[in-house]
Design an enzyme around this catalytic site. Sequence first.
Site, PDB file in Angstrom:
ATOM      1  N   ASP A 110      -3.794 -17.951   0.990  1.00  0.00           N
ATOM      2  CA  ASP A 110      -4.828 -18.631   0.192  1.00  0.00           C
ATOM      3  C   ASP A 110      -5.562 -19.665   1.043  1.00  0.00           C
ATOM      4  O   ASP A 110      -6.789 -19.786   1.004  1.00  0.00           O
ATOM      5  CB  ASP A 110      -4.241 -19.246  -1.090  1.00  0.00           C
ATOM      6  CG  ASP A 110      -2.952 -20.014  -0.877  1.00  0.00           C
ATOM      7  OD1 ASP A 110      -2.387 -19.984   0.245  1.00  0.00           O
ATOM      8  OD2 ASP A 110      -2.492 -20.674  -1.838  1.00  0.00           O
ATOM      9  N   ASP A 130     -12.711  -8.250   4.706  1.00  0.00           N
ATOM     10  CA  ASP A 130     -14.015  -8.197   4.043  1.00  0.00           C
ATOM     11  C   ASP A 130     -14.646  -9.589   4.029  1.00  0.00           C
ATOM     12  O   ASP A 130     -15.852  -9.740   4.252  1.00  0.00           O
ATOM     13  CB  ASP A 130     -13.884  -7.706   2.589  1.00  0.00           C
ATOM     14  CG  ASP A 130     -14.092  -6.204   2.458  1.00  0.00           C
ATOM     15  OD1 ASP A 130     -13.880  -5.483   3.450  1.00  0.00           O
ATOM     16  OD2 ASP A 130     -14.465  -5.753   1.355  1.00  0.00           O
ATOM     17  N   LYS A 149       2.542 -15.285   2.942  1.00  0.00           N
ATOM     18  CA  LYS A 149       2.714 -15.985   1.660  1.00  0.00           C
ATOM     19  C   LYS A 149       4.206 -16.289   1.563  1.00  0.00           C
ATOM     20  O   LYS A 149       4.885 -15.943   0.582  1.00  0.00           O
ATOM     21  CB  LYS A 149       2.208 -15.099   0.511  1.00  0.00           C
ATOM     22  CG  LYS A 149       2.099 -15.805  -0.832  1.00  0.00           C
ATOM     23  CD  LYS A 149       0.981 -16.834  -0.920  1.00  0.00           C
ATOM     24  CE  LYS A 149       1.090 -17.628  -2.206  1.00  0.00           C
ATOM     25  NZ  LYS A 149       0.098 -18.723  -2.307  1.00  0.00           N
ATOM     26  N   ASP A 188      -6.672  -6.450   4.145  1.00  0.00           N
ATOM     27  CA  ASP A 188      -7.773  -5.770   3.447  1.00  0.00           C
ATOM     28  C   ASP A 188      -8.743  -6.812   2.905  1.00  0.00           C
ATOM     29  O   ASP A 188      -9.964  -6.716   3.095  1.00  0.00           O
ATOM     30  CB  ASP A 188      -7.200  -4.927   2.299  1.00  0.00           C
ATOM     31  CG  ASP A 188      -8.284  -4.241   1.492  1.00  0.00           C
ATOM     32  OD1 ASP A 188      -9.218  -3.687   2.104  1.00  0.00           O
ATOM     33  OD2 ASP A 188      -8.211  -4.259   0.245  1.00  0.00           O
ATOM     34  N   TYR A 208       0.820  -1.213   0.000  1.00  0.00           N
ATOM     35  CA  TYR A 208       0.000   0.000   0.000  1.00  0.00           C
ATOM     36  C   TYR A 208       0.859   1.270   0.000  1.00  0.00           C
ATOM     37  O   TYR A 208       0.467   2.280  -0.566  1.00  0.00           O
ATOM     38  CB  TYR A 208      -0.896   0.033   1.253  1.00  0.00           C
ATOM     39  CG  TYR A 208      -2.273  -0.545   1.057  1.00  0.00           C
ATOM     40  CD1 TYR A 208      -2.453  -1.860   0.658  1.00  0.00           C
ATOM     41  CD2 TYR A 208      -3.404   0.230   1.298  1.00  0.00           C
ATOM     42  CE1 TYR A 208      -3.719  -2.386   0.506  1.00  0.00           C
ATOM     43  CE2 TYR A 208      -4.676  -0.290   1.146  1.00  0.00           C
ATOM     44  CZ  TYR A 208      -4.831  -1.595   0.750  1.00  0.00           C
ATOM     45  OH  TYR A 208      -6.089  -2.107   0.603  1.00  0.00           O
TER      46      TYR A 208
HETATM   47  C1  IPM Z   1     -10.514  -0.580   3.788  1.00  0.00           C
HETATM   48  C2  IPM Z   1     -10.722   0.005   2.419  1.00  0.00           C
HETATM   49  C3  IPM Z   1      -9.527   0.895   2.087  1.00  0.00           C
HETATM   50  C4  IPM Z   1      -8.303   0.003   2.054  1.00  0.00           C
HETATM   51  C5  IPM Z   1      -9.658   1.724   0.801  1.00  0.00           C
HETATM   52  C6  IPM Z   1     -10.906   2.579   0.807  1.00  0.00           C
HETATM   53  C7  IPM Z   1      -8.444   2.585   0.566  1.00  0.00           C
HETATM   54  O1  IPM Z   1     -10.914  -1.004   1.479  1.00  0.00           O
HETATM   55  O2  IPM Z   1     -10.428   0.199   4.761  1.00  0.00           O
HETATM   56  O3  IPM Z   1     -10.440  -1.800   3.905  1.00  0.00           O
HETATM   57  O4  IPM Z   1      -8.012  -0.614   1.019  1.00  0.00           O
HETATM   58  O5  IPM Z   1      -7.622  -0.087   3.066  1.00  0.00           O
HETATM   59 MG    MG Z   2     -11.063  -2.940   2.334  1.00  0.00          MG
END
Ligand code: IPM
Ligand code: MG
Length: 369
Positions: A222, A250, A190, A246, A135
């Site tokens: 993975d 999710d 990884k 990240d 990042y």
């Molecule tokens: C998160 C989001 C952010 C990230 C984006 C909006 C930059 O997806 O907070 O997980 O990738 O960190």
């Molecule tokens: Mg995210």
Amino acid sequence: MKIAILPGDGIGPEIMAEAVKVLNALDLRLETETAAVGGAAYESHGHPLPEHTLNLAKAADAVLFGAVGDWKYDTLERALRPEQAILGLRKHLGLFANFRPAICYEQLTHASSLKPELVAGLDILIIRELTGDIYFGQPRGRRIAVDGHFPGAEEAFDTMRYSRPEVERIAHVAFQAARKRRGKVTSVDKANVLETFQFWKDVVTQVHAEYPDVQLDHMYVDNAAMQLVKAPKSFDVIVTGNMFGDILSDEAAMLTGSIGMLPSASLDKAGKGLYEPSHGSAPDIAGKGVANPLATILSAAMMLRYSLHQPEAADRIESAVQAVLSAGLRTGDIWSEGTQRVGTREMGDAVVSALHGKAGTATKTITKS
Ligand code: IPM
Ligand code: MG
């Protein structure tokens, strides 16, 4: 105590209004100041993270953040896109430790896309390193390739890198968090392919020597993605880098039935933090009054606990959220047959009522299926 309120874009202002309402109902001496961030700040100030907003965030004791982003900004140059606001805040405030709990509320077990028995009672914590990795790694950019498969062609590149202190400090955070939970850390890497993550694994293993009471496992990313949907309850604390965190966070959030329920905290080395819902700005439902404000309300609770040292107030908010769920109130994202669909504002009002010991008058209108 001063809180910087940064509502942002999309549903951000609506959900933030409910969280502020809940904070104000607590009778704590909290001072709040609101500032523009993300696309909203680009519109009003020409930049997603104006200096005034950054200075406010730096001066405050904690930051409560809504959400940023809208497809309409996708064609802007990268430096002006809404996402740069949250990345800039993380970097300038040194918020390296991101806590993303994935908790399956008993009342919402059936909202998960997984079988109820796989997620009932789920309570895992993803600790994502937030200021390093691909990042932020330099160099990055576009250039004409001098080697590789197509010398002379246009190419783009980013740099994945971690230094020893960066890995050490997040490893300490993870082991200390596990001590307060079920005592198990899974470090996700990884290492079978990437030098950066072999180093990550080595450093985490070395730091572990200071925490003999905590169990440490290593897992490739993975496989971790697979195990999260196969046996999510086998995890306690997951610690991983910025990019993998990240993606996995999710995935983990969705296991719980609604990303609209999950708060997150991003902390610096002194415990100052930025608190935000795990979901995004949902421009498709912005302004309609249907977004779930609970993740932002629960983020405010996390803020009270971690940065403002008000654990009782945090407990009160969390109990109030439990009470409105038990009373059967649901926003659209968590609605199911037999529960009562409410809007953003009604949900916030119900949490405030529950704070005052009234667990929602709406129960009477629930039709049992
Ligand atoms: C998160 C989001 C952010 C990230 C984006 C909006 C930059 O997806 O907070 O997980 O990738 O960190
Ligand atoms: Mg995210």
